[in-house]
Design a protein around this motif. Sequence first.
Motif, short mmCIF file in Angstrom:
data_model
loop_
_atom_site.label_atom_id
_atom_site.label_comp_id
_atom_site.label_asym_id
_atom_site.label_seq_id
_atom_site.Cartn_x
_atom_site.Cartn_y
_atom_site.Cartn_z
N THR A 54 25.21 -3.49 51.86
CA THR A 54 26.47 -2.91 52.31
C THR A 54 27.16 -3.75 53.38
O THR A 54 28.34 -3.58 53.63
N SER A 57 29.53 -5.72 51.52
CA SER A 57 30.57 -4.85 50.99
C SER A 57 31.65 -4.57 52.02
O SER A 57 32.81 -4.34 51.68
N GLU A 60 34.88 -6.48 51.91
CA GLU A 60 35.88 -6.20 50.88
C GLU A 60 37.08 -5.51 51.53
O GLU A 60 36.93 -4.71 52.45
N SER A 64 41.24 -3.20 47.86
CA SER A 64 40.40 -3.56 46.73
C SER A 64 39.35 -2.48 46.45
O SER A 64 39.12 -2.11 45.30
N TYR A 65 38.74 -1.97 47.51
CA TYR A 65 37.72 -0.91 47.35
C TYR A 65 38.36 0.36 46.79
O TYR A 65 37.80 1.01 45.90
N TYR A 66 39.56 0.70 47.29
CA TYR A 66 40.26 1.89 46.81
C TYR A 66 40.60 1.76 45.33
O TYR A 66 40.43 2.71 44.55
N ARG A 68 39.08 -0.02 43.05
CA ARG A 68 37.85 0.13 42.26
C ARG A 68 37.40 1.58 42.23
O ARG A 68 36.94 2.10 41.22
N TRP A 69 37.56 2.26 43.36
CA TRP A 69 37.13 3.66 43.50
C TRP A 69 37.91 4.57 42.55
O TRP A 69 37.32 5.40 41.86
N LEU A 102 37.34 -3.49 55.10
CA LEU A 102 36.79 -2.16 55.41
C LEU A 102 36.13 -2.15 56.78
O LEU A 102 36.31 -1.22 57.56
N CYS A 136 38.46 8.20 49.49
CA CYS A 136 37.87 6.90 49.18
C CYS A 136 37.08 6.36 50.38
O CYS A 136 35.96 5.86 50.24
N ALA A 140 32.99 5.26 51.11
CA ALA A 140 32.46 4.05 51.74
C ALA A 140 31.52 4.41 52.88
O ALA A 140 30.52 3.73 53.12
N ILE A 145 28.77 1.52 53.86
CA ILE A 145 29.54 0.28 53.96
C ILE A 145 30.22 0.24 55.32
O ILE A 145 30.37 -0.81 55.94
#
Length: 362
Positions: A54, A57, A60, A64-66, A68-69, A102, A136, A140, A145
């Motif tokens: 993590t 992670s 990121e 981008s994480y949002y 993918r989420w 993040l 989201c 994380a 993360i």
Amino acid sequence: MVSYRKRGNAWQYEISYKDRDGKYKKLRKSGFLLKSEAILAASKVQTEHPNLLTVKSGSESLVSYYQRWIKVYKQNAVTPITYNKYENTAKHAIELFGDLKLKDLTKLIYQERLNKFAETHARRTVSCFHKQLRACILEALDEKIITTDPTRKAVITGHERPKIAKTLNYDDWTTLLANLDTSKIGEMIIYLAAVTGMRYGEIVGLTANDIDLDKHIINVNKAWDYKYKTGFMKTKTHSSIREITIDQQTVYRLRNFEKNHSLSPSQPIFMNSHGHILVSAEINKILTDRLSALNIPRITFHGLRHTHASILLYKGVSVLSVSRRLGHSNITTTQSTYLHIIKELESQDQDKIISILENASK
């Protein structure tokens, strides 16, 4: 495994770990003046990120994480319309957060960006944006993360929309109806809303097959997604599927509209020759301009539905009949929505009751 070494005048820690494929990786960080500082920092990383995956992670970006989420958790779990809302949140997040990682997101930064969004959006929109993004971010947090919730106790602000009248009075309603040019698509839509109480999506979802002018009936059995343009969709509730009786004047106007427009049995009757159906902003502008020209107080398009229901109630139509005409799921919805009118009518009824009793005892 952790090791420490001095590089020049600074100390560095190096942590070895296995990635998801079982391959050994190394996590390094330097710049500590004292070895004890490097030991403390390495210990903190291992405590907060037991599997060390993590840590990477956290580099990121939030956006981008949002993205993918929502693809993993929302794309196949919500309706296309709802998913479109999540995608709109992503577009706003790109403008507000850019490439912010993040691990670099703090409460202060989150609140600053939320405040910036609120400068040009209504409070309700800001609340929805925050709700989706926070869901989201909490994911994380669960994945470790990030170690703290930067959205905790976030303050929601936003522009308050200016208050406008919700309904027209009877005289203004009749004036509007008399002055609408129903050969035009926009004004015919407004006319139908005023005399049927139909929702906008229901009106623009009408096809020629849904209208029986000989029987004076409009069949509401679907709606049109004018906002996200996904085509025909289900009505708001099952009880929204209904037959609405229309008067002779409305029949006359609809017949003339049919003569002036080439209608396909399966195509929305209010779709123009370019395949476009007016969105809410466009129909509200047409309504506002027409009301302004007639010197009538401004209401929203949805206010035509409230106006229709209010006038029927004032004219003595039962709450049950109004409820069915509007397509409410139950009479309680109608009663709660128009409680102020019902109370006023109840007061008038009390006067009628006393009058009846007094005349009976003479």
